[in-house]
Design a protein around this motif. Structure first.
Motif, PDB file in Angstrom:
ATOM      1  N   ALA A  75      55.117  25.404  38.389  1.00  0.00           N
ATOM      2  CA  ALA A  75      56.323  25.213  39.202  1.00  0.00           C
ATOM      3  C   ALA A  75      56.413  26.281  40.280  1.00  0.00           C
ATOM      4  O   ALA A  75      56.718  25.983  41.451  1.00  0.00           O
ATOM      5  N   ARG A  76      56.159  27.537  39.922  1.00  0.00           N
ATOM      6  CA  ARG A  76      56.211  28.627  40.904  1.00  0.00           C
ATOM      7  C   ARG A  76      55.136  28.434  41.977  1.00  0.00           C
ATOM      8  O   ARG A  76      55.376  28.656  43.167  1.00  0.00           O
ATOM      9  N   LEU A  77      53.949  28.042  41.548  1.00  0.00           N
ATOM     10  CA  LEU A  77      52.849  27.851  42.496  1.00  0.00           C
ATOM     11  C   LEU A  77      53.157  26.715  43.454  1.00  0.00           C
ATOM     12  O   LEU A  77      52.931  26.831  44.678  1.00  0.00           O
ATOM     13  N   ILE A  78      53.666  25.626  42.950  1.00  0.00           N
ATOM     14  CA  ILE A  78      53.981  24.474  43.795  1.00  0.00           C
ATOM     15  C   ILE A  78      55.071  24.822  44.797  1.00  0.00           C
ATOM     16  O   ILE A  78      54.991  24.464  45.978  1.00  0.00           O
ATOM     17  N   GLU A  79      56.087  25.523  44.354  1.00  0.00           N
ATOM     18  CA  GLU A  79      57.159  25.938  45.273  1.00  0.00           C
ATOM     19  C   GLU A  79      56.605  26.796  46.405  1.00  0.00           C
ATOM     20  O   GLU A  79      56.943  26.589  47.577  1.00  0.00           O
ATOM     21  N   ALA A  80      55.757  27.755  46.058  1.00  0.00           N
ATOM     22  CA  ALA A  80      55.169  28.627  47.073  1.00  0.00           C
ATOM     23  C   ALA A  80      54.254  27.845  48.006  1.00  0.00           C
ATOM     24  O   ALA A  80      54.225  28.087  49.224  1.00  0.00           O
ATOM     25  N   ARG A  83      56.294  25.962  50.558  1.00  0.00           N
ATOM     26  CA  ARG A  83      56.813  26.843  51.605  1.00  0.00           C
ATOM     27  C   ARG A  83      55.732  27.221  52.606  1.00  0.00           C
ATOM     28  O   ARG A  83      55.999  27.380  53.800  1.00  0.00           O
ATOM     29  N   ALA A  84      54.498  27.374  52.109  1.00  0.00           N
ATOM     30  CA  ALA A  84      53.400  27.810  52.979  1.00  0.00           C
ATOM     31  C   ALA A  84      52.725  26.661  53.720  1.00  0.00           C
ATOM     32  O   ALA A  84      51.861  26.893  54.564  1.00  0.00           O
ATOM     33  N   GLY A  85      53.098  25.423  53.387  1.00  0.00           N
ATOM     34  CA  GLY A  85      52.479  24.275  54.047  1.00  0.00           C
ATOM     35  C   GLY A  85      51.055  24.016  53.602  1.00  0.00           C
ATOM     36  O   GLY A  85      50.227  23.513  54.383  1.00  0.00           O
ATOM     37  N   VAL A  86      50.749  24.329  52.345  1.00  0.00           N
ATOM     38  CA  VAL A  86      49.408  24.062  51.800  1.00  0.00           C
ATOM     39  C   VAL A  86      49.160  22.553  51.809  1.00  0.00           C
ATOM     40  O   VAL A  86      50.027  21.766  51.425  1.00  0.00           O
ATOM     41  N   GLY A  87      47.974  22.155  52.229  1.00  0.00           N
ATOM     42  CA  GLY A  87      47.697  20.730  52.370  1.00  0.00           C
ATOM     43  C   GLY A  87      47.080  20.068  51.156  1.00  0.00           C
ATOM     44  O   GLY A  87      47.116  18.838  51.030  1.00  0.00           O
ATOM     45  N   HIS A  88      46.512  20.862  50.237  1.00  0.00           N
ATOM     46  CA  HIS A  88      45.743  20.253  49.140  1.00  0.00           C
ATOM     47  C   HIS A  88      45.832  21.152  47.908  1.00  0.00           C
ATOM     48  O   HIS A  88      45.525  22.344  47.970  1.00  0.00           O
ATOM     49  N   LEU A  89      46.237  20.565  46.791  1.00  0.00           N
ATOM     50  CA  LEU A  89      46.298  21.264  45.504  1.00  0.00           C
ATOM     51  C   LEU A  89      45.342  20.577  44.539  1.00  0.00           C
ATOM     52  O   LEU A  89      45.496  19.387  44.246  1.00  0.00           O
ATOM     53  N   VAL A  90      44.349  21.319  44.054  1.00  0.00           N
ATOM     54  CA  VAL A  90      43.349  20.800  43.125  1.00  0.00           C
ATOM     55  C   VAL A  90      43.629  21.394  41.745  1.00  0.00           C
ATOM     56  O   VAL A  90      43.756  22.617  41.616  1.00  0.00           O
ATOM     57  N   TYR A  91      43.712  20.533  40.747  1.00  0.00           N
ATOM     58  CA  TYR A  91      44.047  21.000  39.393  1.00  0.00           C
ATOM     59  C   TYR A  91      42.991  20.555  38.402  1.00  0.00           C
ATOM     60  O   TYR A  91      42.556  19.404  38.411  1.00  0.00           O
TER      61      TYR A  91
END
Length: 247
Positions: A75-80, A83-91
């Motif tokens: 949750a903390r990582l996704i929120e950050a 805010r930073a406009g990250v385009g891609h989250l790989v899990y």
């Protein structure tokens, strides 16, 4: 050049992912609780996490703990990341998280749901257990004269380097959603894996199957954590043991 943040970047998997990405020419930031300049406890978040994700194109989320806190950390990582406009989250997740009612698996499934609902572009890869995990398990169990194992449980371990290669490939590409799972090359009985470890390490121990109970044990016994149709791994457990103990 793509800037990629790897959480858990000093761990068994994250370290290899970071190495692959750097070798491919990406700028890589390694986030862990104790490694500067991005020493962050994801469960706490805060300014240090915001600084770590600032200017990042892609986040590869490898950080995890079996003692609780993965959902809060995600949750903390996704929120950050938002805010930073990250385009891609790989899990990176685990095969069977929907089928095995084991607490750690349930937490991994919950994080998958968080990633899917994050509003970010996302990719989720599920893999079977790493060879390294089995080695740590057998190291602990073989301290006594008898190695007790859950009776009737199969496993399909995979070489962590192969998963790292795939994660690096996914991180360099566009969001792909849920991609095909990765399983090791062989479905094996737990006792055969334990005997292979004992042989490679020169230990003489009795291996004993111990019947357990509960829904999670039944799910493991029936192969809820296996993916034989996706046995794409190449390296066997014996090959891993040979490199680690006989090389």
């Amino acid at each position: 050049m793509t800037t990629i943040l790897v959480t858990g970047g000093t761990g068994t998997l994250g370290r290899l992912v970071a190495e692959r990405l750097r070798a491919d020419g990406h700028e890589v930031r390694v986030l862990s609780r104790h490694t500067q300049p991005y020493a962050v406890d994801l469960r706490e978040g805060g300014a240090a996490l915001d600084a770590a994700v600032e200017g990042v194109d892609t986040v590869v989320h490898c950080a995890t703990t079996q003692t609780g806190g993965d959902e809060k950390a995600a949750a903390r990582l996704i929120e950050a990341a938002r805010r930073a406009g990250v385009g891609h989250l790989v899990y990176i997740s685990i095969v069977g998280v929907e089928d095995v009612p084991f607490p750690y698996y349930r937490a991994k499934l919950a994080v998958e749901r968080q990633v899917e609902g994050s509003g970010l572009g996302w990719t989720i890869l599920r893999a079977t257990q790493f060879h390294d995990l089995l080695v740590r398990l057998f190291q602990g169990l073989s301290r006594s004269p008898v190695v007790p194992l859950p009776a009737g449980v199969p496993d399909q371990p995979i070489e962590v380097a192969e998963v790292a290669d795939r994660l690096a490939e996914l991180a360099a590409g566009p969001p792909a959603g849920r991609v095909d799972e990765m399983g090791g090359p062989e479905v094996r009985t737990f006792d055969s894996l334990a005997r292979a470890y004992l042989k490679a390490t020169g230990r003489r121990r009795a291996v004993v199957g111990v019947p357990l109970w509960g829904k999670a044990y039944r799910a493991f016994r029936t192969g809820g954590h296996l993916t034989p149709e996706r046995a794409v791994g190449k390296g066997t457990f014996e090959e891993h043991l040979a490199r680690r103990f006989e090389g």
